[in-house]
Design an enzyme around this catalytic site. Sequence first.
Site, mmCIF file in Angstrom:
data_model
loop_
_atom_site.group_PDB
_atom_site.id
_atom_site.type_symbol
_atom_site.label_atom_id
_atom_site.label_comp_id
_atom_site.label_asym_id
_atom_site.label_seq_id
_atom_site.Cartn_x
_atom_site.Cartn_y
_atom_site.Cartn_z
ATOM 1 N N GLU A 220 0.824 -1.210 0.000
ATOM 2 C CA GLU A 220 0.000 0.000 0.000
ATOM 3 C C GLU A 220 0.861 1.265 0.000
ATOM 4 O O GLU A 220 0.351 2.371 0.054
ATOM 5 C CB GLU A 220 -0.967 -0.013 1.184
ATOM 6 N N ASN B 126 -6.537 1.800 -0.951
ATOM 7 C CA ASN B 126 -6.930 3.063 -0.306
ATOM 8 C C ASN B 126 -5.682 3.894 -0.012
ATOM 9 O O ASN B 126 -5.600 5.072 -0.341
ATOM 10 C CB ASN B 126 -7.693 2.804 1.000
ATOM 11 N N ASP B 127 -4.699 3.244 0.611
ATOM 12 C CA ASP B 127 -3.465 3.973 0.893
ATOM 13 C C ASP B 127 -2.578 4.090 -0.339
ATOM 14 O O ASP B 127 -1.927 5.114 -0.541
ATOM 15 C CB ASP B 127 -2.699 3.294 2.038
ATOM 16 N N ARG C 188 -6.287 10.976 2.167
ATOM 17 C CA ARG C 188 -7.568 10.290 1.955
ATOM 18 C C ARG C 188 -8.690 10.815 2.827
ATOM 19 O O ARG C 188 -9.848 10.450 2.638
ATOM 20 C CB ARG C 188 -7.390 8.766 2.107
HETATM 21 C C1 PEP Z 1 -5.940 0.118 2.253
HETATM 22 O O1 PEP Z 1 -5.155 1.014 2.571
HETATM 23 O O2 PEP Z 1 -6.353 -0.054 1.080
HETATM 24 C C2 PEP Z 1 -6.464 -0.814 3.277
HETATM 25 C C3 PEP Z 1 -7.197 -1.866 2.951
HETATM 26 O O3 PEP Z 1 -6.194 -0.536 4.572
HETATM 27 P P1 PEP Z 1 -6.942 0.615 5.418
HETATM 28 O O4 PEP Z 1 -8.108 1.114 4.598
HETATM 29 O O5 PEP Z 1 -7.352 -0.022 6.687
HETATM 30 O O6 PEP Z 1 -5.860 1.644 5.567
HETATM 31 MG MG MG Z 2 -4.145 0.961 4.477
#
Ligand code: PEP
Ligand code: MG
Length: 571
Positions: free
Chosen positions: A431, A454-455, A465
């Site tokens: 990530e 997401n990260d 984010r």
């Molecule tokens: C991500 O970063 O995509 C992930 C699944 O972890 P989180 O959303 O908990 O940071």
């Molecule tokens: Mg993450």
Amino acid sequence: MRQIRGIPASPGIAIGQAWLYRPERVTVEQQRVSDPEVEWLRLQAAVNVVRNRLQALYEKALASVGEEEAEIFLAHQEFLTDQELMRGIRETIFTQKLNAEYAVKAEFDTYAAALAELDDPYLRARAQDLEDVSMQVIRSLQGQESDGSGLLTRPSVIIAEDLTPSDTIQFDKDKILGICIAKGGPTSHTAILARSLGVPAVVSAGFDIEDIERGVLTVVDGDEGTMIMGPALAVLESARQKQAAWQKARSEQLTSAHQPAVTLDGHRVEVAANIGGVDDARKAIEMGAEGVGLFRTEFLYLDRTELLDIEEQVAIYQGVVKVMDGRPLVVRTLDIGGDKSVPYLGLAEEPNPFLGWRGIRMVRERPDILANQFEALLRAGVGGDIRIMLPMVSGPGEVKRAKEILDETVASLKAQGVSMPEKLQFGIMIEVPSAALLAHHLAPLVDFFSIGTNDLTQYTLAVDRTNERVTNLASPYNPAVLQLIARTIEAAHAHGKWVGMCGELAGDVLAVPVLLGMGLDEFSMAASSIPSVKEEIRRWSMARAKEVAQEVLGMAGSTEVLEYLKGLTPS
Ligand code: PEP
Ligand code: MG
């Protein structure tokens, strides 16, 4: 006809009469009292009434929506036994000789204000809970036992300025067609409850409740995030069609949700769920999850005042292992930091918390926390298919250090004769862009990767984010992010390792051909997305998906990618 736009909070279309929820406003005046003892007794009686009501709500929620959602009412009861809060109230009554209503409001407000200042959205939400409880006590002191929620006598769309969890749970759930509230966010407890009740909901709709006509025919579109009042006939007709199509699609998808996800040309991928605890695990299995691709263990730590000890962790993990009944269970070690703060871990205030002391980075200063978590997972994982995963890895050093700690923990448990899981996999999240770029160095060190889009999106595109002013820039469909995903999968496969994805992109049907075509082995998502993603996978062939993936990797921006994907027909 009037249309109001908000934020989608729970999918689906509801059509029904508007039922306005306007609890009577509570006003509190400061008054001197001559007999503090009487005032204190009055307060205790009111607290008892509220405590009993909260217990009844807890039991009702337990039966109707499940343990996780019901727990909020236990937490509310705890405020009423909080020694510090009660001492403060008593002091105001006895030393300042002031009325109980004022003492309650003053003390709860001070407490809530301190929480509301915190950066952590979870703890900020606790401030709303405090306000909810104090209002209930004040209402009881003023002899107002009902807030009007009992008057919901026929199926309706609930419209409110805001709804607390206790408001939401008090309604007869068979009578809630949909919910639209002026305030709140998609992660508020109300949104969470709406999702678990399966009713369409829109939040942050920003209307003034005084402008809404009682009983007006209303359409709540939980996919678009809109509410239409007094729809024109043609609009109503199209909403009815959309509702019927949604209901039909949902029941069709559910009937095949327990079948495997196999492409037209016979390639099978695993579809798993992201969970935060044992209740989510149960729901995931009901929705057709073949395993868990991400158990966010840090959620267990957020509403506490101290770390969980090994025994407490073992009990929780064992509960999940049992529910999984031999299915794969990927447990992510604590991913604290960023927007998930744990006050008792001594996290310093950081100017850029997403770039700071986060996830696996704590291994240098607090290897004990990781060692304890490893021990608890090894003890709890007996009989299961447990897979331990590290978050926020940026390079091989962190993985090697964590693996050393894992090996030491295994050796020490073996020496003590403790039974351990027969199967154990060790993996990492990809990530951080450096991890994606170094994936070929990381793959030999692990059994699997799971891509956190997401990260990965926030770090690749330099967009926080949590900052709504730049969310328009944060698209996982940006070819820069897609190239990192493709590179990660290639590197893992070159070393014979499997790759999953647990970022939100994995639950987006539009991304299915791209991710299939890149060779993703496991898709992990919110349980409610499983049926539709499985269905989409079955509509594609690997041959066609590979062409689609190739095409998008050559594009220049997310708009181009999205337009192209929306225009495709599966084959
Ligand atoms: C991500 O970063 O995509 C992930 C699944 O972890 P989180 O959303 O908990 O940071
Ligand atoms: Mg993450």
